[in-house]
Design a protein around this motif. Structure first.
Motif, PDB file in Angstrom:
ATOM      1  N   ASP A   1      48.023  59.156  41.310  1.00 13.03           N
ATOM      2  CA  ASP A   1      47.952  59.676  42.875  1.00 13.03           C
ATOM      3  C   ASP A   1      48.326  58.631  43.704  1.00 13.03           C
ATOM      4  O   ASP A   1      49.082  59.039  44.582  1.00 13.03           O
ATOM      5  CB  ASP A   1      46.409  60.102  43.082  1.00 13.03           C
ATOM      6  CG  ASP A   1      45.473  58.855  42.821  1.00 13.03           C
ATOM      7  OD1 ASP A   1      45.934  58.006  42.056  1.00 13.03           O
ATOM      8  OD2 ASP A   1      44.564  58.972  43.527  1.00 13.03           O
ATOM      9  N   ARG A   2      48.087  57.548  43.699  1.00 11.04           N
ATOM     10  CA  ARG A   2      48.634  56.623  44.603  1.00 11.04           C
ATOM     11  C   ARG A   2      50.130  56.499  44.586  1.00 11.04           C
ATOM     12  O   ARG A   2      50.877  56.033  45.815  1.00 11.04           O
ATOM     13  CB  ARG A   2      48.078  55.159  44.285  1.00 11.04           C
ATOM     14  CG  ARG A   2      48.331  54.494  43.305  1.00 11.04           C
ATOM     15  CD  ARG A   2      47.605  53.205  42.892  1.00 11.04           C
ATOM     16  NE  ARG A   2      47.999  52.508  41.649  1.00 11.04           N
ATOM     17  CZ  ARG A   2      47.133  52.665  40.484  1.00 11.04           C
ATOM     18  NH1 ARG A   2      46.175  53.460  40.722  1.00 11.04           N
ATOM     19  NH2 ARG A   2      47.311  51.898  39.527  1.00 11.04           N
TER      20      ARG A   2
ATOM     21  N   GLN B   1      51.216  59.245  46.563  1.00 14.15           N
ATOM     22  CA  GLN B   1      51.001  58.877  48.011  1.00 14.15           C
ATOM     23  C   GLN B   1      52.064  58.134  48.611  1.00 14.15           C
ATOM     24  O   GLN B   1      52.623  58.294  49.709  1.00 14.15           O
ATOM     25  CB  GLN B   1      49.712  58.348  48.349  1.00 14.15           C
ATOM     26  CG  GLN B   1      48.172  58.991  47.713  1.00 14.15           C
ATOM     27  CD  GLN B   1      47.142  58.327  47.616  1.00 14.15           C
ATOM     28  OE1 GLN B   1      47.153  57.181  47.777  1.00 14.15           O
ATOM     29  NE2 GLN B   1      46.232  59.005  47.153  1.00 14.15           N
TER      30      GLN B   1
ATOM     31  N   ALA C   1      45.470  65.902  51.136  1.00 17.40           N
ATOM     32  CA  ALA C   1      44.843  64.716  50.671  1.00 17.40           C
ATOM     33  C   ALA C   1      45.543  64.683  49.233  1.00 17.40           C
ATOM     34  O   ALA C   1      45.620  65.881  48.466  1.00 17.40           O
ATOM     35  CB  ALA C   1      43.417  64.714  50.496  1.00 17.40           C
TER      36      ALA C   1
ATOM     37  N   ARG D   1      44.676  63.234  45.496  1.00 18.78           N
ATOM     38  CA  ARG D   1      43.845  62.437  44.704  1.00 18.78           C
ATOM     39  C   ARG D   1      43.804  62.583  43.300  1.00 18.78           C
ATOM     40  O   ARG D   1      44.886  63.371  43.085  1.00 18.78           O
ATOM     41  CB  ARG D   1      42.316  62.847  45.275  1.00 18.78           C
ATOM     42  CG  ARG D   1      41.949  62.791  46.778  1.00 18.78           C
ATOM     43  CD  ARG D   1      40.596  63.103  47.035  1.00 18.78           C
ATOM     44  NE  ARG D   1      40.157  62.919  48.471  1.00 18.78           N
ATOM     45  CZ  ARG D   1      40.162  63.980  49.276  1.00 18.78           C
ATOM     46  NH1 ARG D   1      40.555  64.915  49.126  1.00 18.78           N
ATOM     47  NH2 ARG D   1      39.671  63.590  50.609  1.00 18.78           N
ATOM     48  N   ALA D   2      42.922  61.720  42.967  1.00 21.99           N
ATOM     49  CA  ALA D   2      43.129  61.994  41.341  1.00 21.99           C
ATOM     50  C   ALA D   2      41.483  62.491  40.732  1.00 21.99           C
ATOM     51  O   ALA D   2      40.687  62.207  41.364  1.00 21.99           O
ATOM     52  CB  ALA D   2      43.430  60.573  40.756  1.00 21.99           C
TER      53      ALA D   2
ATOM     54  N   ASN E   1      42.904  69.606  46.547  1.00 26.25           N
ATOM     55  CA  ASN E   1      41.965  69.875  45.536  1.00 26.25           C
ATOM     56  C   ASN E   1      42.654  70.864  44.610  1.00 26.25           C
ATOM     57  O   ASN E   1      41.990  71.445  43.949  1.00 26.25           O
ATOM     58  CB  ASN E   1      40.780  70.809  46.195  1.00 26.25           C
ATOM     59  CG  ASN E   1      39.796  69.570  46.813  1.00 26.25           C
ATOM     60  OD1 ASN E   1      39.765  68.270  46.614  1.00 26.25           O
ATOM     61  ND2 ASN E   1      39.348  70.018  47.963  1.00 26.25           N
TER      62      ASN E   1
END
Length: 304
Positions: free
Chosen positions: A182-183, A186, A212, A214-215, A224
């Motif tokens: 995820d990063r 990003q 967002a 995210r992981a 989500n």
């Protein structure tokens, strides 16, 4: 005088064709264990083998057979009696499952319709309150689909995801492998924004100022919603300039380092036309529109 050698022409008997199968022959010839054979011979000798001979034994055997037949008959009768009841209960259960499934599908459809209605009302309100800049505000907020030139960036896991150790992530943990994290996404998205992208979507998910990345375990979530690799990033902007600016940026170099260190597969190309969908319902929890003539208008500060 020479002695004649004794006659050795007498040949030994030929070997049996099945000599190499002695173990199998032994099993076939002695299929019954010796102990069982002896016990059977003793019973035949003392007359105890076979059916009972005395009246008492015969009556006992007959009584046992009657009891066994009675048990089987009662079991069959009970099964025949209970079969319709079981079948009826099964049908009722299937009907309940079908009804609940249909009700759940109806509720899900209603939720989708309500969500679409809310999103449409939000977009119209955004355009109405935006004045002359309504379309621009709606575009920047992700409330409307967009089309224009841009770039297509594909990021995919390495074929061998067991690599690890060192590299640009500066980690030797479990996450430091050939799998996109995820990063990583990003940094890719932030690099595209910084390079001049005007609108971005990942695998058809439009990004906004509140999005967002995210992981959840090994899955990457955008707002989500789980995504499945390969990750296709579409960005609207000046295609060639945007691609060049991103590749020269720190985040573009980071993505190149991931490719060299972990064999993560990437490709970028400028597109003559890119189409991005509208973002899902944009929920604003803190910001409020500034009321005309309020104290906030006099001080130049918004409300929150």
């Amino acid at each position: 005088m020479s002695q004649q050698s004794p006659d050795r022409s007498t040949a030994s008997p030929p070997a049996r064709p099945d000599a190499s199968m002695s173990l199998l022959n032994n099993v076939m010839d002695h299929s019954l264990d010796d102990g069982y054979a002896e016990a059977s011979a003793r019973r035949r000798a003392d007359g105890s083998a076979g059916l009972p001979r005395t009246l008492k034994s015969k009556l006992g055997l007959a009584a046992g057979l009657v009891v066994a037949a009675l048990v089987v008959t009662l079991g069959a009768a009970e099964a025949r009696i209970s079969a319709p009841v079981v079948a009826k209960e099964r049908e009722e259960l299937i009907d309940r499952i079908d009804a609940e499934t249909q009700a759940a599908d109806t509720l899900e459809s209603d939720v989708d319709e309500l969500r679409s209605d809310v999103s449409e009302r939000q977009r119209k309100a955004l355009e109405r309150h935006g004045g002359d800049q309504g379309q621009l505000v709606a575009l920047l907020a992700g409330a409307t689909p967009v089309v224009g030139p841009g770039v297509k960036l594909i990021v995919d896991d390495a074929k061998d995801t067991d690599q690890g150790g060192g590299g640009p992530r500066e980690s030797t943990g479990f996450a430091d492998t050939g799998r996109v994290r995820d990063r990583d996404m990003q940094r890719v998205v932030n690099g595209l924004w910084e390079s001049g992208a005007e609108a971005i979507a990942i695998n058809g998910q439009r990004l906004t100022a509140l999005s967002a990345i995210r992981a959840a375990g090994d899955a990457i979530l955008v707002d989500n919603r789980p995504l499945v690799p390969p990750y296709t990033v579409l960005a609207v902007g000046d295609g060639k300039k945007l691609a060049t600016a991103f590749q020269d940026s720190a985040d573009g170099q980071y993505l190149q380092a991931l490719k060299e260190s972990f064999d993560i597969r990437t490709s970028i190309s400028d597109q003559a036309e890119v189409r991005l969908p509208a973002a899902p319902s944009l929920i604003v929890r803190t910001a409020e529109p500034k009321a005309a003539g309020s104290g906030a208008a006099d001080t130049g500060k918004g409300t929150s």
